[in-house]
Structure formats: structure tokens, C-alpha cells
Scaffold this active site. Sequence first.
Site, short mmCIF file in Angstrom:
data_model
loop_
_atom_site.label_atom_id
_atom_site.label_comp_id
_atom_site.label_asym_id
_atom_site.label_seq_id
_atom_site.Cartn_x
_atom_site.Cartn_y
_atom_site.Cartn_z
N ASP A 121 1.04 -1.22 0.05
CA ASP A 121 0.13 -0.23 0.03
C ASP A 121 0.95 1.35 0.04
O ASP A 121 1.75 1.28 0.84
CB ASP A 121 -0.74 0.10 1.02
CG ASP A 121 -1.89 1.31 1.50
OD1 ASP A 121 -2.36 1.22 -0.36
OD2 ASP A 121 -2.29 1.55 2.63
N TYR A 123 1.13 5.95 -0.12
CA TYR A 123 0.59 7.10 0.16
C TYR A 123 1.15 8.31 -1.06
O TYR A 123 1.93 9.28 -0.24
CB TYR A 123 1.66 7.37 1.64
CG TYR A 123 2.07 7.71 2.82
CD1 TYR A 123 -0.26 8.37 2.51
CD2 TYR A 123 2.47 8.31 2.99
CE1 TYR A 123 -0.16 9.44 4.05
CE2 TYR A 123 2.07 10.23 4.37
CZ TYR A 123 1.11 9.87 4.96
OH TYR A 123 0.81 10.98 5.55
N HIS A 128 -3.80 14.07 0.82
CA HIS A 128 -3.60 12.89 1.99
C HIS A 128 -2.53 13.40 2.72
O HIS A 128 -2.54 13.19 4.45
CB HIS A 128 -4.22 12.09 1.29
CG HIS A 128 -3.82 10.96 2.69
ND1 HIS A 128 -4.67 10.92 3.89
CD2 HIS A 128 -2.98 9.97 2.91
CE1 HIS A 128 -5.05 10.04 4.23
NE2 HIS A 128 -3.87 9.39 3.91
N GLU A 202 -10.42 4.01 3.99
CA GLU A 202 -9.89 5.01 3.11
C GLU A 202 -10.46 4.63 2.30
O GLU A 202 -9.85 2.91 1.18
CB GLU A 202 -8.35 3.87 3.42
CG GLU A 202 -7.62 5.28 4.48
CD GLU A 202 -6.33 4.70 4.87
OE1 GLU A 202 -5.78 5.34 6.06
OE2 GLU A 202 -5.59 4.43 4.15
N GLU A 204 -9.55 3.93 -1.95
CA GLU A 204 -8.23 3.59 -2.66
C GLU A 204 -8.48 3.18 -3.91
O GLU A 204 -9.19 2.91 -4.21
CB GLU A 204 -6.84 2.87 -1.84
CG GLU A 204 -7.07 3.45 -0.37
CD GLU A 204 -5.86 2.92 0.04
OE1 GLU A 204 -4.44 2.30 -0.31
OE2 GLU A 204 -5.93 2.92 1.16
N ASP A 236 -8.73 0.31 2.13
CA ASP A 236 -8.38 -0.45 3.23
C ASP A 236 -8.22 0.21 4.63
O ASP A 236 -7.97 1.53 5.13
CB ASP A 236 -6.75 0.17 2.72
CG ASP A 236 -5.59 -0.73 3.49
OD1 ASP A 236 -5.70 -1.35 4.47
OD2 ASP A 236 -4.36 -0.08 4.07
N ARG A 240 -7.41 3.97 13.48
CA ARG A 240 -6.67 5.34 14.00
C ARG A 240 -6.02 4.49 15.36
O ARG A 240 -4.96 5.38 15.18
CB ARG A 240 -6.75 5.98 14.10
CG ARG A 240 -8.04 6.19 12.28
CD ARG A 240 -6.74 6.85 11.22
NE ARG A 240 -6.89 7.08 9.32
CZ ARG A 240 -6.62 7.04 8.07
NH1 ARG A 240 -5.35 6.62 8.65
NH2 ARG A 240 -7.25 6.88 7.49
N GLN A 243 -3.31 2.22 15.12
CA GLN A 243 -2.07 2.67 14.18
C GLN A 243 -1.56 3.38 15.26
O GLN A 243 0.02 3.79 14.87
CB GLN A 243 -2.19 3.33 12.91
CG GLN A 243 -1.56 3.70 11.90
CD GLN A 243 -2.55 4.17 10.77
OE1 GLN A 243 -3.27 4.42 10.71
NE2 GLN A 243 -1.44 4.69 10.18
N TYR A 247 2.69 3.07 15.66
CA TYR A 247 3.70 2.47 13.94
C TYR A 247 4.68 3.41 13.87
O TYR A 247 5.50 3.51 13.08
CB TYR A 247 2.56 4.02 13.23
CG TYR A 247 2.90 5.23 13.22
CD1 TYR A 247 3.39 6.41 12.81
CD2 TYR A 247 2.20 5.38 14.93
CE1 TYR A 247 3.03 6.84 12.44
CE2 TYR A 247 2.54 6.98 15.08
CZ TYR A 247 3.35 7.96 13.57
OH TYR A 247 3.47 9.28 13.90
N LYS A 256 -3.84 -1.73 10.70
CA LYS A 256 -4.45 -2.00 8.94
C LYS A 256 -4.47 -3.29 8.82
O LYS A 256 -5.47 -3.53 7.52
CB LYS A 256 -3.25 -1.22 8.41
CG LYS A 256 -2.70 0.17 8.37
CD LYS A 256 -3.80 1.03 7.68
CE LYS A 256 -3.82 2.53 7.30
NZ LYS A 256 -3.90 2.86 6.30
N THR A 260 -9.06 -5.30 4.33
CA THR A 260 -8.84 -4.91 3.07
C THR A 260 -9.97 -5.17 2.58
O THR A 260 -9.91 -6.22 1.90
CB THR A 260 -7.58 -4.57 2.62
OG1 THR A 260 -6.28 -4.31 3.42
CG2 THR A 260 -7.41 -3.88 1.69
N GLU A 363 -8.80 12.56 7.86
CA GLU A 363 -9.53 14.17 6.81
C GLU A 363 -11.02 15.06 6.91
O GLU A 363 -10.55 16.24 7.16
CB GLU A 363 -8.80 14.11 5.62
CG GLU A 363 -6.99 13.97 5.74
CD GLU A 363 -7.60 13.64 4.04
OE1 GLU A 363 -6.51 14.39 3.60
OE2 GLU A 363 -7.09 12.16 3.95
#
Length: 416
Positions: A121, A123, A128, A202, A204, A236, A240, A243, A247, A256, A260, A363
Site C-alpha cells: 500500500d 501513500y 492526503h 480509506e 483507494e 483499506d 487510527r 495505528q 506505528y 491496518k 482490506t 481528514e
Amino acid sequence: MPQRSPLDLPEGDPFGPHNLPYGVFTPPDTPHLRKIGVRYGDHVLDAGAAAAATASPHAELLAADTLNPLMAAGRPVWRAVRAEVLEWLTDPVHRPAVEPLMHPLATVALHLPFEVADYADFYASEHHATNAGRIFRPDGDVLSPNWKHMPIGYHGRAGTLLVSGTPIVRPQGQHLPPADTSAPHASSPTPVFGPSLRLDFEAEVAFVVGAPSTVHTPVPLSGFHDHVFGVCLLNDWSARDIQAWEYRPLGPFLGKSFATSLAAWVTPLEALAAARTSPPARDVPLLPYLDDSAAEPGGLDLRIEVALNGHTVSRPPFSAMYWTAAQQLAHLTVNGASLRTGDVFASGTVSGPRPDELGCLLELTWGGRDPLRLPDGTRTFLEDGDEVTITAWAPGPQGARIGLGEVTGQVVPATP
């Protein structure tokens, strides 16, 4: 009034002859079988049966119960099979044989269309990445120093790629209590264990690898079309709070890997030829293996829409992505890593510059600070029972629209 033939589509159908996405389905009368199908309007063509009925030289590939053999066959075969399918569906001479092989979409069960090998995956959206940087590092650097020099990514977990419609069980794990989630690096934080309280989606786009590559042989930008079979929408899902706690220093892991969601239909790359577009202007010189200034336009004009419980919350434009899929593939293999049939690499969250073009709740609610107002209430992050549906279309030839198969998932409570 005579019933309309499934081969006679209404004008402008986004799943018409310019599209022809592949999937794997189970017919209602043979629940033990899985077959390769091609979506045409609101019906599914039994591609294996059609190949047998027309004595196609590709009948064996289309008789498989997964797309992997077809995907592994390579671009010349992909183009030949696509031409055959188009002929079966549009040439009147094939109508008597093909029409009985069309199944109403509402009557079939859809499956993950291919066996997933590896999953990575990226970014790739500057919008974003910039927003995430401002949320997580309000007093620090918004973008990491390497962001405009290479596509940033991570390896995910292939075993939890789930076909659209599969329920999403709220994940459990370690995270900081709600009062501490905004400051995960405070001194001596004490985590708790339990269901994620900050579950997110997310929006994607995923690229599906067909033809494999040889280890220690990087795939250049020019090799993208020889290796990538098609495109899918992907969600995905992200926990949060899990994570944020885990992370550093190694990046995404349990926050994550729990789920998915992948669309049930793979749109062939060839169907998106008219949607090619130039990526945004780059303001940092690129190393030669990523420099696409002299290459064909590598961006795709995909118009994405995200709905939460049936209410549209965002329309992220894929054309705004800073890094293209060809650059992602080149970077993924530049160290000598090989590709396998069934590899999936995803774009990362797709976001645009406007408030109504953001591809995740992180966001849209600015980290939970500004609740999203919906007709059925407000949201900071996803609640049990919430359903997220991602759809998209792309411009096709002669003003046609190319529809991408939707990806949807409903959140269910954590397993006790």
C-alpha cells in the site's frame, strides 16, 4: 411487451462494451461451482461456457475457477481474450449461443476474483499526506524529507484482502485511552486493550499484477502495461488509535492488517486508455528510474465517490495523485524484488484539495475534532452498523463512461 435481451444495453450503461470487467461468480443453480464471468450491464456472462461454445483457443484459461491463469498469461493473451469477449457480446452471429449464458447480476454470488499473492500500500496523494502531516505533526514538518523523492509505501497482509460485501469486524488491540490519543508520545503512556474507537475507511485504487517478473530484474516505467492486468477499487480500513500507538518506528501493522476490502470486478487496464491524464506538476527533480517526463501520461482520471450509510461524503479525484501507478511499480521492484501473479499494490488514500474531496474520516473530521454532519447523525469515526460504499467511473471513448465495480463493507461489533 417483449422482455429486453441482456445483450441489448441501454445507452450510456457504464458496464457496456468499452468496459468488460472480469470477476468470479457462482450461478444460482450450481452453488458448488466458481466460474469466471464478465460483467455486461446488469448481467454476468459465463465466460468459460461462452469460450467452450465458440471453440475459443482460450477456453482452458476461462474454464478456471480464478482469474490467476488468465492474468499470468500476459498482455497479448489479455488483448486477444478481450477481443473475443467483445465479439461474443456484440456480434449478432453469437447471440443464440451467448444469450442463454447471461446471468442476472442480482442472482449470482461474487467472490474474490483472484488469489492474492502479496499486498503493498502506498501513500501517493500529496493532499492526503499533507493533511495527515498537519493533523499528526502540527508543529513539525508536514511532509517527510523523502516524500517527493520516491513513492512511500509499506507491505500489508495479503490474507485479509476481502471481497466487497464481506462484513468488517471492528478490530481489537492496544491503544491509548481517548484522552491520550492526540499525544501518543507523551511520557509513560499507559495503553488499554479493547475495540478500536477510531475506525476509519480509506478510499483507494488497487492495481492487480498479472504477468510475473524475474527476481533481481526491476520493472521500468515502460513495463507497467506488460505486468498490470487491471484496476479495482479498494478500501483499506484503518484503526487510527491502534495505528497511532504502534506505528513508530516500523509503520503500519495491526491497525491496518485486520481487513482490506476489494471490489469483486477487475477492470482491464486497456479499458481505461481514454482516462489517461498527466499527473500534477512535480516540483522536485526525480531520479531516472522514476522520471516520467518523457513517458506517456501516467495518471488516471477516475471520479471516485464515497457514501456513508447511503449519503455521499466525498468525491476524491484520482487525477490529483502525485505519484502514478507506473512509478509505484517501478519503485516497488527497483531493489530487485520480483512480481507474482496476484500481487496487489494500492494507491493509498485518494484525496483532493477541496474539503469535499477528502478520502477518509481522519481528514473529513480533522482527526475527530470537527464531526461530520449526516442526515442520520454526526460522525467522527465509524460506528457499528455503518456501511461504507466506494464507487467510481472514468471517461471512456466517444463520451462513454467506464464504471468500476463498487467496494462496500459494513462494520459489525468486535468479536467477544
